[in-house]
Write an enzyme that holds these catalytic residues in place. Structure first.
Site, PDB file in Angstrom:
ATOM      1  N   HIS A  35       2.830   1.950 -15.541  1.00  0.00           N
ATOM      2  CA  HIS A  35       2.481   3.351 -15.774  1.00  0.00           C
ATOM      3  C   HIS A  35       3.292   3.879 -16.946  1.00  0.00           C
ATOM      4  CE1 HIS A  35       1.588   2.375 -11.594  1.00  0.00           C
ATOM      5  NE2 HIS A  35       0.623   3.276 -11.671  1.00  0.00           N
ATOM      6  N   HIS A 265      -2.162   8.159 -17.454  1.00  0.00           N
ATOM      7  CA  HIS A 265      -1.356   7.882 -16.259  1.00  0.00           C
ATOM      8  C   HIS A 265      -0.947   6.411 -16.164  1.00  0.00           C
ATOM      9  CE1 HIS A 265      -0.370   7.706 -11.904  1.00  0.00           C
ATOM     10  NE2 HIS A 265      -0.994   6.550 -11.983  1.00  0.00           N
ATOM     11  N   GLU A 414       7.989  14.600  12.327  1.00  0.00           N
ATOM     12  CA  GLU A 414       8.426  13.217  12.580  1.00  0.00           C
ATOM     13  C   GLU A 414       8.598  12.430  11.280  1.00  0.00           C
ATOM     14  OE1 GLU A 414       5.669  14.594  13.869  1.00  0.00           O
ATOM     15  OE2 GLU A 414       6.278  14.977  15.945  1.00  0.00           O
ATOM     16  N   HIS A 476      -0.877  10.463  24.534  1.00  0.00           N
ATOM     17  CA  HIS A 476       0.571  10.333  24.480  1.00  0.00           C
ATOM     18  C   HIS A 476       1.077   8.973  24.953  1.00  0.00           C
ATOM     19  CE1 HIS A 476       0.484  14.478  23.514  1.00  0.00           C
ATOM     20  NE2 HIS A 476       1.776  14.681  23.709  1.00  0.00           N
TER      21      HIS A 476
HETATM   22  C1  LIG Z   1       1.315   7.355  -0.700  1.00  0.00           C
HETATM   23  C2  LIG Z   1       0.705   6.941  -1.992  1.00  0.00           C
HETATM   24  N1  LIG Z   1      -0.609   7.094  -2.180  1.00  0.00           N
HETATM   25  C3  LIG Z   1      -1.199   6.687  -3.316  1.00  0.00           C
HETATM   26  C4  LIG Z   1      -0.469   6.089  -4.301  1.00  0.00           C
HETATM   27  C5  LIG Z   1      -1.132   5.567  -5.564  1.00  0.00           C
HETATM   28  N2  LIG Z   1      -0.794   6.434  -6.705  1.00  0.00           N
HETATM   29  C6  LIG Z   1       0.199   6.127  -7.539  1.00  0.00           C
HETATM   30  S1  LIG Z   1       0.443   7.290  -8.720  1.00  0.00           S
HETATM   31  C7  LIG Z   1      -0.816   8.237  -8.121  1.00  0.00           C
HETATM   32  C8  LIG Z   1      -1.165   9.549  -8.777  1.00  0.00           C
HETATM   33  C9  LIG Z   1       0.014  10.419  -8.826  1.00  0.00           C
HETATM   34  O1  LIG Z   1      -0.217  11.516  -9.626  1.00  0.00           O
HETATM   35  P1  LIG Z   1       1.033  12.267 -10.270  1.00  0.00           P
HETATM   36  O2  LIG Z   1       2.092  12.398  -9.292  1.00  0.00           O
HETATM   37  O3  LIG Z   1       0.525  13.506 -10.896  1.00  0.00           O
HETATM   38  O4  LIG Z   1       1.561  11.262 -11.357  1.00  0.00           O
HETATM   39  P2  LIG Z   1       1.203  11.236 -12.910  1.00  0.00           P
HETATM   40  O5  LIG Z   1      -0.300  11.111 -13.024  1.00  0.00           O
HETATM   41  O6  LIG Z   1       1.700  12.503 -13.463  1.00  0.00           O
HETATM   42  O7  LIG Z   1       1.903  10.029 -13.413  1.00  0.00           O
HETATM   43  C10 LIG Z   1      -1.390   7.628  -7.012  1.00  0.00           C
HETATM   44  C11 LIG Z   1      -2.524   8.198  -6.254  1.00  0.00           C
HETATM   45  C12 LIG Z   1       0.920   5.940  -4.066  1.00  0.00           C
HETATM   46  N3  LIG Z   1       1.725   5.360  -4.951  1.00  0.00           N
HETATM   47  N4  LIG Z   1       1.473   6.396  -2.921  1.00  0.00           N
END
Ligand SMILES: Cc1ncc(C[n+]2csc(CCOP(=O)(O)OP(=O)(O)O)c2C)c(N)n1
Length: 671
Positions: A35, A265, A414, A476
């Site tokens: 990224h 991204h 939790e 539960h």
């Molecule tokens: C719990 C979780 N769900 C999905 C992902 C996959 N994922 C990685 S980055 C991202 C998008 C995040 O967007 P943002 O925080 O705005 O990051 P940016 O595009 O600015 O780098 C996703 C969905 C992940 N890493 N963790």
């Protein structure tokens, strides 16, 4: 975006931030994955933070009083790897940067705790870092109150993205931090309006500023590319009496053709576009090459904290010796000398008095004895204190005006609780434990998995561990949760049968250094099955012979927790018919699996038929029923194969066939 104006306004800042941008572009291109956009967009914020605010010393990454920096947006790992390399962390060599995401490299795709120094927690699952940070900040408060400002006085800084703030766990974290006025927690939000699918507007319209304010935070809004504004905001954030969120308006993939788009991204690897971006940055060196003056400036930042660290070391030496020793012992996760003898004395007393107790109540009894000799424990519950039996009389309650309190009312959170407990463990000096109902391990699971992955000894106290909880009904009643927990690598799942085994389980959970524990405890009362005192911790063997066969051994019954009592009753039935029957108590399968083959063979020899009984699904038991010299035509299981139902516990056990008579019948059918 006018890059020329940015470059010329603050040329020295610009070249340092651009070193991060260029290393990110080069490493992602070399790996052909990763990224690029987030590190490029947040390079200015990170540069100012490291240059002007973060208290750290690259040559002493474990200095206990360093500020903690958490990259919650873990996909932007090249931001952190670049910072660690540039500031001179010894293990983060240029070779490691060049091997980004490759086999054996410490520069895994996302920051992994334990791979490289300077990585405070594993992030990547979005939201975890910001939720961990609450535990980091609480740990700092508790320790400052306990040891004084000379020993503990630092900040927790977080970079979080849109994704972190969309994840549900962030709400739990934000409201906890606000409620507890964790003023030394500072979150920098990468407000770039871009996620993978497109703009944030596709899926969210939250006013984040109002959201944080309503939770009790101070909020500042800045241009995240203006070093003066970033510096001023950080300076102001440190002064307040609330946690601060700094909304940093940034451009993802700044200066690249993909700027401000979701393309920005991910991995930006097109050579022409990379060259154009570097030209726009005014960056003229070869790939992975940082000009000597820029590297020199970064290394000076890495050494900036050396003096403060040395002053801290001198100050620390002036603390009373007993305080220093406790501090150092707790950070090393060493047990106090008294622990072992205390557990033994407690076990002896319990074997003699043989109480009938729910193991959740046994657990409270154990904690009443252990908490006073382990000042590093911090307990809590997700609004089930009276049910989880996690609060003992000596702890005090953590609050704004009682920072040395060691009990946290986590509220109905939790996931946030579990993630914050991980943060406390990672901070160091604290052994956190927290409770909820066993069925809600589902709500805590992402953090439980990360505790296992990070090798930290967080303790998850999960009570009401089967249909034995009775009338609360099937929602539960956990049936699959033991199996899920046991399926997780590096996790001890304890299901003690009585007060003695509960004490033994706690002894292990509070002395182990690299493994989280799940304590699966009953709501219903259980008799003491260990009426003969043994100083040895038998639970540490995972499984052991609790009652041996009289006469020729034809049957081995295995059970855990509340079903050990049933196995013993089934043994009585079988023995009364002259069928020699052994009962093996199996409080921790993972520890049993760790034992020598010769020991396991003595406990589970080939030959006799085997029946396991546990009020849960069968998964996990076949290793002991069919493996380990077992045979499928000589093995059976008594337990659950469906969800539970609502009724008094006794009726449920009858109706689901988890009875001594059924266990004995199944054993006989196999003979
Ligand atoms: C719990 C979780 N769900 C999905 C992902 C996959 N994922 C990685 S980055 C991202 C998008 C995040 O967007 P943002 O925080 O705005 O990051 P940016 O595009 O600015 O780098 C996703 C969905 C992940 N890493 N963790």
């Amino acid at each position: 975006m006018d890059l020329t104006a940015l470059r010329t306004a603050h040329p020295e800042h610009w070249s340092k931030a651009t070193a991060i941008r260029a290393l990110t572009l080069d490493a992602v291109a070399a790996a052909n994955s990763g990224h690029s956009g987030m590190p490029i967009g947040m390079a200015d914020v990170a540069t100012v933070l490291f240059e002007k605010h973060l208290k750290f010393d690259a040559s002493a990454p474990h200095w206990p009083d360093r500020d903690r920096f958490i990259l919650s947006a873990g996909h932007g790992s090249m931001l952190l790897y670049s910072l660690l390399h540039l500031t001179g962390y010894e293990d983060m060599t240029l070779e490691q940067i060049k091997n980004f995401r490759q086999w054996g490299a410490i520069t895994a795709g996302h920051p992994e705790y334990g791979h490289a120094t300077g990585i405070e927690t594993t992030t990547g699952p979005l939201g975890q870092g910001i939720a961990n940070s609450v535990g980091f900040a609480m740990a700092e408060e508790i320790q400052r109150a306990t040891y004084g400002k000379k020993a503990v006085n630092h900040y927790t800084y977080v970079i979080a993205g849109d994704g972190c703030l969309m994840e549900g766990v962030s709400q739990e974290a934000i409201t906890l931090a606000g409620r507890h006025a964790l003023s030394k927690l500072i979150v920098m939000w990468d407000n770039n309006n871009i996620t993978i699918d497109g703009t944030v507007e596709l899926s969210d319209r939250t006013d984040q500023v109002s959201r944080f304010k309503s939770a009790g935070w101070a909020v500042l809004e800045i241009d995240g590319h203006d070093p003066v504004a970033i510096d001023a905001a950080l300076t102001q954030a440190k002064k307040g009496n609330k946690p601060t969120m700094i909304a940093c308006k940034t451009h993802i993939a700044l200066g690249h053709a993909a700027q401000d788009t979701s393309k920005g991204h991910g991995a930006l690897t097109d050579p022409d576009q990379m060259a154009a971006a570097k030209a726009a940055y005014g960056w003229t060196t070869d790939p992975f090459e940082v000009p000597a003056d820029v590297k020199f400036a970064w290394e000076a930042i890495g050494a900036r904290g050396t003096e403060a660290r040395k002053a801290w070391e001198a100050d620390f030496e002036t603390l009373p010796r007993s305080k220093r020793e406790t501090f150092e012992r707790a950070y090393a996760l060493d047990a106090p000398k008294k622990l072992s003898a205390t557990v033994k004395a407690f076990k002896k007393q319990m074997s003699e008095s043989a109480p009938k107790l729910a193991t959740r109540a046994s657990s409270e009894k154990v904690l009443e004895v252990l908490n006073p000799i382990l000042p590093e424990t911090v307990g809590g519950s997700a609004d089930l204190t009276g049910s989880n039996n996690t609060k003992t009389s000596d702890l005090g309650v953590f609050d704004i005006d009682s920072r040395d309190g060691r009990y946290v009312y986590w509220g109905i959170r939790e996931h946030g609780m579990s993630s914050a407990m991980n943060g406390m463990a990672l901070h160091g000096g604290i052994r956190p434990y927290g409770g909820t109902f066993m069925c809600f391990t589902d709500y805590a699971r992402p953090a439980m998995r990360l505790a296992a992955l990070m090798k930290i000894p967080t303790v998850f106290v999960m009570t009401h561990d089967s249909i034995g909880l009775g009338e609360d009904g099937p929602t539960h009643q956990p049936v699959e949760h033991l199996a899920i927990s046991r399926a997780t690598p590096n996790t001890y799942v304890f299901r003690p049968a009585d007060t003695i085994e509960t004490a033994e389980a706690w002894e292990i959970a509070l002395t182990t250094k690299e493994t989280p524990s799940v304590l699966s405890l009953t709501r219903q009362g259980l008799p003491t099955v260990r009426t003969e005192h043994k100083t040895k911790n038998l639970t540490a063997q995972g499984g052991y012979v609790l009652a041996d066969a009289e006469g020729r051994r034809q049957v081995i019954l295995m059970a855990s927790g509340s079903e050990v009592e049933i196995a013993l009753a089934a043994r009585d039935l079988l023995q009364s018919e002259g069928i020699g029957t052994r009962v093996v108590s199996m409080p921790c399968m993972e520890l049993f699996a760790e034992q020598e083959e010769t020991f396991r063979k003595r406990v589970l020899p080939g030959g006799p038929v085997r029946v396991a009984v546990e009020a849960a699904v069968r998964q996990g038991w076949d290793q002991w029923l069919l493996g380990e010299r077992g045979k499928s035509n000589k093995a059976d299981f008594v337990g659950m194969s469906s969800f539970g139902a609502s009724a008094p516990a006794g009726e449920l056990y009858e109706n689901f066939g988890i009875t001594a008579a059924n266990v004995a019948a199944k054993a006989k059918a196999l003979l």
